[in-house]
Design a protein around this motif. Sequence first.
Motif, mmCIF file in Angstrom:
data_model
loop_
_atom_site.group_PDB
_atom_site.id
_atom_site.type_symbol
_atom_site.label_atom_id
_atom_site.label_comp_id
_atom_site.label_asym_id
_atom_site.label_seq_id
_atom_site.Cartn_x
_atom_site.Cartn_y
_atom_site.Cartn_z
ATOM 1 N N VAL A 16 0.408 -17.182 18.049
ATOM 2 C CA VAL A 16 0.015 -17.230 16.670
ATOM 3 C C VAL A 16 0.933 -16.103 15.904
ATOM 4 N N GLN A 17 1.115 -16.365 14.620
ATOM 5 C CA GLN A 17 1.986 -15.628 13.873
ATOM 6 C C GLN A 17 1.142 -15.148 12.511
ATOM 7 N N ASP A 18 1.085 -13.929 12.136
ATOM 8 C CA ASP A 18 0.812 -13.711 10.913
ATOM 9 C C ASP A 18 1.526 -12.281 10.280
ATOM 10 N N SER A 19 1.502 -12.106 9.106
ATOM 11 C CA SER A 19 1.962 -10.683 8.646
ATOM 12 C C SER A 19 0.931 -10.141 7.587
ATOM 13 N N THR A 20 1.054 -8.688 7.358
ATOM 14 C CA THR A 20 0.257 -8.142 6.653
ATOM 15 C C THR A 20 1.056 -7.153 5.843
ATOM 16 N N ILE A 21 0.577 -6.774 4.723
ATOM 17 C CA ILE A 21 1.465 -5.826 3.670
ATOM 18 C C ILE A 21 0.803 -4.681 3.610
ATOM 19 N N VAL A 22 1.891 -3.436 3.906
ATOM 20 C CA VAL A 22 1.330 -1.832 3.983
ATOM 21 C C VAL A 22 2.147 -1.381 2.923
ATOM 22 N N LYS A 23 1.410 -0.347 2.242
ATOM 23 C CA LYS A 23 2.100 0.422 1.004
ATOM 24 C C LYS A 23 2.763 1.613 1.876
ATOM 25 N N LEU A 24 3.859 1.847 1.089
ATOM 26 C CA LEU A 24 4.877 3.136 1.649
ATOM 27 C C LEU A 24 4.950 3.956 0.432
ATOM 28 N N PRO A 25 5.531 5.149 0.373
ATOM 29 C CA PRO A 25 6.065 6.070 -0.506
ATOM 30 C C PRO A 25 6.927 5.233 -1.531
ATOM 31 N N PHE A 26 6.684 5.537 -2.748
ATOM 32 C CA PHE A 26 7.616 4.854 -3.688
ATOM 33 C C PHE A 26 9.066 4.955 -3.459
ATOM 34 N N ARG A 27 9.469 6.319 -2.841
ATOM 35 C CA ARG A 27 10.930 6.701 -2.935
ATOM 36 C C ARG A 27 11.584 5.727 -1.558
ATOM 37 N N LEU A 28 10.813 4.932 -1.151
ATOM 38 C CA LEU A 28 11.360 3.837 -0.139
ATOM 39 C C LEU A 28 11.501 2.310 -0.803
ATOM 40 N N PHE A 29 11.314 2.492 -1.872
ATOM 41 C CA PHE A 29 11.278 1.019 -2.805
ATOM 42 C C PHE A 29 12.566 0.540 -2.555
ATOM 43 N N GLU A 30 13.901 1.076 -2.420
ATOM 44 C CA GLU A 30 15.077 0.552 -2.328
ATOM 45 C C GLU A 30 15.390 -0.132 -1.148
ATOM 46 N N GLU A 31 14.825 0.588 -0.192
ATOM 47 C CA GLU A 31 14.825 0.046 1.403
ATOM 48 C C GLU A 31 13.912 -1.362 1.572
ATOM 49 N N MET A 32 12.513 -1.118 1.115
ATOM 50 C CA MET A 32 11.855 -2.026 1.268
ATOM 51 C C MET A 32 11.120 -2.873 0.286
ATOM 52 N N THR A 39 2.285 -0.327 -12.771
ATOM 53 C CA THR A 39 2.445 -0.037 -11.175
ATOM 54 C C THR A 39 3.797 0.311 -10.606
ATOM 55 N N GLN A 40 3.965 1.128 -9.885
ATOM 56 C CA GLN A 40 5.035 1.585 -9.018
ATOM 57 C C GLN A 40 4.635 1.387 -7.248
ATOM 58 N N VAL A 41 4.936 0.523 -6.652
ATOM 59 C CA VAL A 41 4.409 0.612 -5.329
ATOM 60 C C VAL A 41 5.560 0.163 -4.366
ATOM 61 N N ALA A 42 5.944 0.742 -3.540
ATOM 62 C CA ALA A 42 6.946 0.443 -2.359
ATOM 63 C C ALA A 42 5.949 -0.322 -1.140
ATOM 64 N N ASN A 43 6.497 -1.569 -0.789
ATOM 65 C CA ASN A 43 5.595 -2.177 0.121
ATOM 66 C C ASN A 43 6.485 -2.599 1.314
ATOM 67 N N ALA A 44 6.086 -2.676 2.643
ATOM 68 C CA ALA A 44 6.853 -3.315 3.771
ATOM 69 C C ALA A 44 5.782 -4.501 4.232
ATOM 70 N N ARG A 45 6.286 -5.444 4.806
ATOM 71 C CA ARG A 45 5.518 -6.451 5.689
ATOM 72 C C ARG A 45 5.714 -6.158 7.107
ATOM 73 N N ILE A 46 4.514 -6.195 7.870
ATOM 74 C CA ILE A 46 4.389 -6.252 9.395
ATOM 75 C C ILE A 46 4.302 -7.536 9.786
ATOM 76 N N GLN A 47 5.453 -8.043 10.389
ATOM 77 C CA GLN A 47 5.254 -9.605 10.867
ATOM 78 C C GLN A 47 5.241 -9.444 12.451
ATOM 79 N N VAL A 48 3.846 -10.139 12.710
ATOM 80 C CA VAL A 48 3.448 -10.239 14.107
ATOM 81 C C VAL A 48 3.471 -11.587 14.671
ATOM 82 N N VAL A 49 3.925 -11.792 16.201
ATOM 83 C CA VAL A 49 3.813 -13.118 16.754
ATOM 84 C C VAL A 49 3.204 -12.582 18.301
ATOM 85 N N TYR A 50 2.215 -13.018 18.665
ATOM 86 C CA TYR A 50 1.337 -12.868 19.855
ATOM 87 C C TYR A 50 1.115 -14.093 20.528
#
Length: 209
Positions: A7-23, A31-42
């Motif tokens: 099973v595979q799925d992903s979820t979005i997590v909010k990060l400090p905006f200073r990480l916008f360039e990386e993520m 709106t100014q929000v830095a986000n990342a995705r957690i990608q999971v396979v189980y």
Amino acid sequence: YFKRILVQDSTIVKLPFRLFEEMSGVANKTTQVANARIQVVYDLISEQFLKFEIEPYSKNDLKAAPELDLKNGDLCLRDRGYLTSKEIIRHIDNDAFYIYRHKFDTIYLDKNTYEPIDLLSMLKNKKRIDMYVRLNVSPETVVRIVAEPISSEIANNRIRKAKKENKKLSSEYLKMLEWSIYITNLDATIFFFKDIFQLYSLRWKIETI
């Protein structure tokens, strides 16, 4: 029957905006929000994580889909965000199995005539479907499509939720919500609709995780 049930799925997590360039993320006038995705396979059989990674927000499920390591005898349960004709072909090439929920804009062709199928009309006339069809985007690829109507209570809940999320949905889309529709390559002589429904329901485990 299966060596692994993935099973595979992903979820979005909010990060400090200073990480916008990386993520990456969302940036506009309000709106100014830095986000990342957690990608999971189980793997449900071994009860082990095969992947648990934080990745850039810009790397969506379609981009992550080809990275899933498929092996002979795997059964893969993923939502529609990972569904492409290339992924279906990759399952076939690796002797792996899949179950996906039908994606509304997918066009199927008659297996023999290659003519487009009016799926909604077919559902209204037959109520239940278990047949082999071709993918419009890859006519040489044959998939099995199964469908049965759901209870009016569940259908109404689906429709209510869909309208809340998007008020511009077509009447055809809302009508399709009255059925549970899956595409798969599981053997029709062994796995019936109830089996496919129960197997795909195992995907909920990733949601609770």
